[in-house]
Design an enzyme around this catalytic site. Structure first.
Site, mmCIF file in Angstrom:
data_model
loop_
_atom_site.group_PDB
_atom_site.id
_atom_site.type_symbol
_atom_site.label_atom_id
_atom_site.label_comp_id
_atom_site.label_asym_id
_atom_site.label_seq_id
_atom_site.Cartn_x
_atom_site.Cartn_y
_atom_site.Cartn_z
ATOM 1 N N GLU A 66 0.849 -1.201 0.000
ATOM 2 C CA GLU A 66 0.000 0.000 0.000
ATOM 3 C C GLU A 66 0.883 1.249 0.000
ATOM 4 O O GLU A 66 1.871 1.328 0.735
ATOM 5 C CB GLU A 66 -0.897 0.001 1.240
ATOM 6 C CG GLU A 66 -1.834 1.200 1.312
ATOM 7 C CD GLU A 66 -2.653 1.230 2.588
ATOM 8 O OE1 GLU A 66 -3.841 1.585 2.527
ATOM 9 O OE2 GLU A 66 -2.108 0.904 3.668
ATOM 10 N N LYS B 160 -8.800 3.263 -2.777
ATOM 11 C CA LYS B 160 -9.343 2.801 -1.501
ATOM 12 C C LYS B 160 -10.669 3.508 -1.225
ATOM 13 O O LYS B 160 -10.768 4.731 -1.330
ATOM 14 C CB LYS B 160 -8.337 3.099 -0.390
ATOM 15 C CG LYS B 160 -8.618 2.457 0.950
ATOM 16 C CD LYS B 160 -7.444 2.694 1.900
ATOM 17 C CE LYS B 160 -7.604 1.967 3.218
ATOM 18 N NZ LYS B 160 -6.401 2.154 4.085
ATOM 19 N N CYS C 210 -5.133 -2.676 2.779
ATOM 20 C CA CYS C 210 -5.089 -2.572 4.225
ATOM 21 C C CYS C 210 -6.430 -2.929 4.876
ATOM 22 O O CYS C 210 -6.941 -4.021 4.678
ATOM 23 C CB CYS C 210 -4.641 -1.158 4.590
ATOM 24 S SG CYS C 210 -4.038 -0.935 6.270
#
Length: 336
Positions: free
Chosen positions: A45, A127, A161
């Site tokens: 990430e 995200k 994540c």
């Protein structure tokens, strides 16, 4: 479609807040993967320009010395930096799942781009909901970014994540018959021994569960932070107490949840490599296919709105290309 091939998850330290140097390191890791006959390589990430650990160390005003530099070293989708990585993927013949901070004018997004072995872009996503203090730096996306795509290596999807702690996010990808999943994580050297929810143990358990639930292969790349990285971000004893050197924990899991490949020491940089065979997914899903025979649609169903939700809609814009054609650039370009 290729069924059996080699995959790798990166475990390495970025050159913090330095896009150009981290792009060079990225290209080197792609070449290293190619030398090991890796077909699919996954990066952590916000690998470029490194996960913003400073968000967790100070107040919003205390973060300001890093903000301008972080913006300046984030990548736009049409940047020379990203183009250089696409060329490197094509030269090496490696499919690359790249995690980075995406700059779109004045806003940043935690993004993942899947680059094919020909340098083309197979998937681009952001995200959906930045986690906790990440919201002071990054914007959100929408349901169109929960997507699994057909590739020569099977059906591939990705999350970042703590998107892996959102059950509905996961189910949206399971229901698209994902075969290979990229689970990109930052370093686990933040609040080690203080906040178990941020630990490698907790988050790799969630990652392993993803493989078992989804009946798919999962590549989980992570970042390492060194003492030099800690010195960059921590200026007080209180801040230093929140950062621990090492804390890489890259893993690969099979569709039955089993660990694959040889893990690295938490301080080490390199690749976790494993050979996978997509035909084994049928065996895993014979027992439990969460969006197929093991679903119970009369009791629970997911509403997934996958339509893009831009702030402004203009006729024709939603169908235009996001990434430039790679052939518009010098095919021998290796760096910026």
């Amino acid at each position: 479609m290729q069924s059996a091939y080699r995959v790798a998850a990166v475990q390495a330290e970025p050159v913090w807040l330095d896009a150009e140097a981290t792009v060079e390191k990225t290209i080197g890791l792609i070449e290293e993967a190619a030398a090991q006959d890796v077909a699919l390589l996954a990066f952590p990430e916000t690998w470029i320009p490194g996960y913003p650990v400073f968000l967790w160390l100070d107040s919003v005003f205390g973060q300001m010395p890093h903000i301008a530099r972080y913006h300046a070293n984030s990548l736009s989708v049409d940047s020379a930096h990203l183009t250089a990585i696409r060329h490197a993927a094509r030269r090496a013949g490696v499919t690359v799942a790249l995690g980075y901070s995406e700059k779109d004018h004045g806003s940043l997004y935690i993004s993942q781009t899947l680059i094919g072995a020909d340098g083309g872009v197979l998937l681009h996503r952001r995200k959906l909901k930045p986690t906790h203090v990440e919201r002071s730096l990054f914007g959100e996306s929408d349901g169109s970014h929960l997507k699994v795509v057909d590739t020569p290596l099977g059906r591939v999807g990705a999350l970042n994540c703590w998107e892996h702690l959102q059950p509905l996010n996961k189910y949206a990808l399971y229901a698209q018959h994902e075969q290979v999943h990229i689970a990109s994580w930052p370093t686990f050297g933040l609040a080690k021994g203080i906040a178990y929810a941020l630990s490698a143990e907790a988050n790799m358990a969630a990652t392993q569960t993803y493989a078992l639930e989804g009946g798919c292969y999962v590549l989980a790349p992570t970042q390492v932070i060194s003492e030099r990285g800690i010195e960059l971000f921590a200026t007080t004893d209180q801040q230093r107490a929140l950062l621990t050197a090492g804390a890489g924990n890259s893993r690969i899991f099979g569709p039955d949840g089993s660990p694959l490949g040889k893990s690295l020491d938490e301080h080490a940089e390199g690749l976790v490599v494993a050979d996978i065979d997509l035909s084994l997914i049928d065996l895993a899903k014979n027992a439990a296919d969460p969006a197929g025979h093991y679903a119970k649609t009369d009791a629970t169903r997911l509403l997934h709105d996958n339509r893009p939700k831009p702030a402004v809609v203009r006729p024709g814009e939603l169908t235009g290309p996001l990434f430039p054609d790679l052939d518009e650039f010098d095919t021998d370009s290796a760096a910026v």
